[in-house]
Design a protein around this motif. Structure first.
Motif, PDB file in Angstrom:
ATOM      1  N   GLN A 464       0.834  -1.204   0.000  1.00  0.00           N
ATOM      2  CA  GLN A 464       0.000   0.000   0.000  1.00  0.00           C
ATOM      3  C   GLN A 464       0.870   1.255   0.000  1.00  0.00           C
ATOM      4  O   GLN A 464       0.605   2.200  -0.733  1.00  0.00           O
ATOM      5  CB  GLN A 464      -0.923  -0.017   1.212  1.00  0.00           C
ATOM      6  CG  GLN A 464      -1.942   1.103   1.217  1.00  0.00           C
ATOM      7  CD  GLN A 464      -2.844   1.043   2.431  1.00  0.00           C
ATOM      8  OE1 GLN A 464      -2.361   0.929   3.554  1.00  0.00           O
ATOM      9  NE2 GLN A 464      -4.138   1.110   2.226  1.00  0.00           N
ATOM     10  N   GLY A 468       1.083   3.615  -3.139  1.00  0.00           N
ATOM     11  CA  GLY A 468       0.610   4.964  -2.831  1.00  0.00           C
ATOM     12  C   GLY A 468       1.666   6.006  -3.068  1.00  0.00           C
ATOM     13  O   GLY A 468       1.379   7.132  -3.459  1.00  0.00           O
ATOM     14  N   HIS A 471       1.687   7.438  -6.616  1.00  0.00           N
ATOM     15  CA  HIS A 471       0.664   8.471  -6.870  1.00  0.00           C
ATOM     16  C   HIS A 471       1.030   9.776  -6.180  1.00  0.00           C
ATOM     17  O   HIS A 471       0.849  10.845  -6.732  1.00  0.00           O
ATOM     18  CB  HIS A 471      -0.695   7.970  -6.380  1.00  0.00           C
ATOM     19  CG  HIS A 471      -1.160   6.739  -7.108  1.00  0.00           C
ATOM     20  ND1 HIS A 471      -1.406   6.717  -8.453  1.00  0.00           N
ATOM     21  CD2 HIS A 471      -1.383   5.470  -6.662  1.00  0.00           C
ATOM     22  CE1 HIS A 471      -1.793   5.511  -8.814  1.00  0.00           C
ATOM     23  NE2 HIS A 471      -1.778   4.722  -7.745  1.00  0.00           N
ATOM     24  N   ARG A 472       1.571   9.705  -4.966  1.00  0.00           N
ATOM     25  CA  ARG A 472       1.922  10.927  -4.250  1.00  0.00           C
ATOM     26  C   ARG A 472       3.065  11.660  -4.947  1.00  0.00           C
ATOM     27  O   ARG A 472       3.100  12.879  -4.995  1.00  0.00           O
ATOM     28  CB  ARG A 472       2.299  10.607  -2.800  1.00  0.00           C
ATOM     29  CG  ARG A 472       1.121  10.229  -1.937  1.00  0.00           C
ATOM     30  CD  ARG A 472       1.480  10.337  -0.465  1.00  0.00           C
ATOM     31  NE  ARG A 472       2.548   9.447  -0.109  1.00  0.00           N
ATOM     32  CZ  ARG A 472       2.350   8.197   0.282  1.00  0.00           C
ATOM     33  NH1 ARG A 472       1.141   7.711   0.366  1.00  0.00           N
ATOM     34  NH2 ARG A 472       3.386   7.431   0.616  1.00  0.00           N
TER      35      ARG A 472
END
Length: 621
Positions: A464, A468, A471-472
């Motif tokens: 995760q 994640g 994307h950040r």
């Protein structure tokens, strides 16, 4: 790096891993020894208690002189024990041992014997201690079976980590070798192209054909090596990802075992021990209180110790007695191979889709497992409550034995009709053992399920974070640079002349009610100033500021002004911090109540231990 150096480095990495696993294995063995030693000490303690009450029953009629000899006999026996040395040092004993010491002291205060008391000792108290001894041994054997299973599962996890680490090293080595061969082919191609660029007017036709054929062969060899390098590189990435995932799961499993499972195992060994000992000693107390009220002062001391029979505090003391056995080991660190500096799961193509699918599968599996394990947990808790109800039944009151005739016949008939009734004993013990068997079965099932959830959750969380972060990172490239926080607008406070309570050296709740400020202006303003200018300041709250400036700022706040309202850093940060400390130090009622001081210290100690473990440190650090 040369091949011998590479092999030497691999051997060092493997040796370091094996050494760490060896330490954990030795620690697991030491834990089992500690638990076994604790059980032996309990059995010996209970045997001493049985001998004590049996002898006390025999010499009740000679009470004064003989009881003093009895107390001296057992005190002499315990003076050489580790518990006695600890008692002399700081009087910090396990609660059952503490009860034993107080009980010995109470014997010296006894003044009168009675036949009823002697009969209760023989037919009630001693039997209870025998049963507690049997229960303690049985609990230890059942807990030992579970601990062996947990140790085996933990070693399987470590072996799995070893396997994926070796696989990662092998594929990474193959990737490096393929890259070296590819570079060699590129050099041969450049050399051949350079030769083909020579003037050809004096070269024979046959030699020209040979050169062209050689160039084509080198190009084909380069293509094959390029394909081989790409294949090995992909294998290396996948192997490294699997290694990192397994590494995270292994660390999570080890952490769970040392922080949660180990504590639960000790609870299993303690199951019913303290409560049963509580009942046995309360039987003794009831008889003593009804026999002679003049001895209440000494018996009150013992009752307080019996009330303090607490498995949690005893468990904490027990673990503190053997810190090397119960301290969690250091986390396993990622062992990079041949200078590979990538220590995170790679979520780039071509493995991103695979990782996303795996993340979704883990998420679905975890949801199912958590529901199933929660049901098992509820069943386990309900069964545990049933066992606790069985061992905490208040059947120690023998006051009825003293309400009528105090003859031996009366005592026997009363006792036989209550606790010592053989059918009642057999039925209750059969029910207790059957419930215990079901509890241990569910407890084992719960631990196995929670272990699996811990491993899968660790992999899920790592994926995760990895998925994640991609994307950040894309989002952060479009964000403007960080700006300092805007100063908050403060509503204008009422003049200090309108307040009936003091700001400094006053009561915080009264000031808030009187001033209407949810947070006192001095607290809000000082924290804002420190947040803007003091977070990178060395020695904040430690270095003292100027006393003159501290008094000036304090007086301004007392007048209802806000000397820190402007955005210019024209005040010394240490002085501002000193004003804030001065305010909190002078409150009539501190923010953290004094009666909660010990609870806060306990929380801080546990949090510090967990933080040290997460940082990869040891208890000594």
């Amino acid at each position: 790096m040369s091949t011998p150096s590479r092999f030497k480095k691999d051997k060092e990495i493997i040796a370091e891993y094996e050494s760490q696993v060896k330490e954990i294995r030795a620690q697991l063995v030491e834990q089992q020894k500690c638990l076994e030693q604790q059980t032996e000490m309990r059995v010996q303690l209970l045997q001493d208690l049985q001998d004590f009450f049996r002898k006390k029953s025999e010499i009740e009629m000679e009470y004064s002189r003989n009881l003093e000899k009895l107390a001296e006999r057992f005190m002499a026996k315990t003076r050489s024990t580790k518990d006695h040395q600890q008692y002399k040092k700081d009087q910090n004993l396990l609660s059952p041992v503490n009860c034993w010491y107080l009980l010995l002291n109470q014997v010296r205060r006894e003044s009168k014997d009675h036949a009823t008391l002697s009969e209760i000792y023989l037919n009630n108290v001693i039997m209870r201690f025998m049963q507690i001894s049997e229960d303690s041994t049985r609990m230890f054997k059942k807990s030992k079976e579970i601990s062996f299973q947990l140790h085996e599962d933990l070693m399987k996890v470590l072996n799995e980590l070893y396997t994926v680490m070796k696989t990662y090293h092998m594929y990474h080595a193959e990737s490096i070798s393929a890259e070296s061969k590819l570079k060699e082919a590129e050099k041969q191609e450049e050399k051949q192209i350079g030769r083909s660029g020579d003037p050809v007017f004096h070269i024979r036709l046959e030699e020209r054909h040979q050169r062209r054929s050689s160039v084509k062969k080198i190009e084909k060899m380069k293509e094959k090596r390029q394909a081989k390098y790409s294949e090995n590189k992909l294998k290396s990435i996948k192997a490294r990802n699997e290694y990192l995932l397994t590494l995270e799961a292994t660390n999570a499993s080890v952490f769970k075992y040392y922080i949660h499972d180990l504590s639960d195992l000790i609870d299993c060994c303690d199951l019913g021990y303290h409560a049963s000992l509580n009942r046995a000693l309360r039987t003794y107390l009831s008889a003593e209180y009804n026999l002679e009220t003049s001895r209440h002062e000494g018996l009150d001391i013992i009752e307080n110790a019996v009330d303090s029979l607490e498995p949690r505090s005893d468990k904490q003391r027990f673990m503190e007695m053997y810190p090397t056995a119960f301290c969690p080991p250091m986390k396993f660190e990622f062992q990079s191979h041949m200078g590979d500096e990538v220590c995170q799961v790679t979520a780039q193509q071509p493995v991103q889709a695979e990782l996303m699918l795996r993340y979704q599968q883990l998420q679905s599996r975890l949801a199912t497992l958590k529901i199933e394990n929660e049901e098992v947990k509820k069943t386990t808790e309900a069964t545990l409550q049933t066992i606790q109800d069985m061992v905490t039944i208040e059947d120690y009151d023998v006051s009825e034995c003293f309400q009528h005739s105090r003859s031996t016949e009366s005592v026997k008939s009363t006792v036989s009709e209550t606790y010592l009734s053989k059918p009642s004993i057999a039925k209750r013990r059969a029910n207790q053992q059957e419930t215990e068997q079901f509890y241990f079965m569910k407890f084992r099932e719960y631990l196995e399920g929670s272990n699996l959830i811990t491993k899968l959750q660790a992999k899920h969380d790592l994926l995760q974070r990895t998925l994640g972060e991609g994307h950040r990172a894309e989002y952060m490239t479009t964000r403007p640079p960080n700006l300092p926080p805007k100063p908050q607008k403060h509503r204008k406070p009422r003049p200090r002349s309108q307040y009936s309570t003091k700001l400094f050296n006053g009561d915080l709740e009264s000031f808030i009610k009187d001033s209407g400020q949810v947070i006192p202006l001095i607290v809000e303003s000082c924290i804002r100033f420190i947040n803007l200018y003091g977070l990178q300041h060395q020695g904040i709250f430690r270095v003292s500021g100027s006393q003159v400036e501290v008094n000036d700022i304090k007086n301004s706040f007392e007048r209802g002004e806000n000397p820190l309202a402007d955005d210019q850093s024209n005040h010394d940060i240490n002085s501002v911090a000193g004003v804030l400390k001065l305010y909190f130090r002078g409150l009539e009622n501190p923010v953290f109540p004094k009666e909660r001081f010990n609870d806060l210290i306990s929380c801080i100690s546990f949090s510090a231990a967990v933080a040290i473990y997460r940082l990869g440190g040891t208890e000594e650090s």
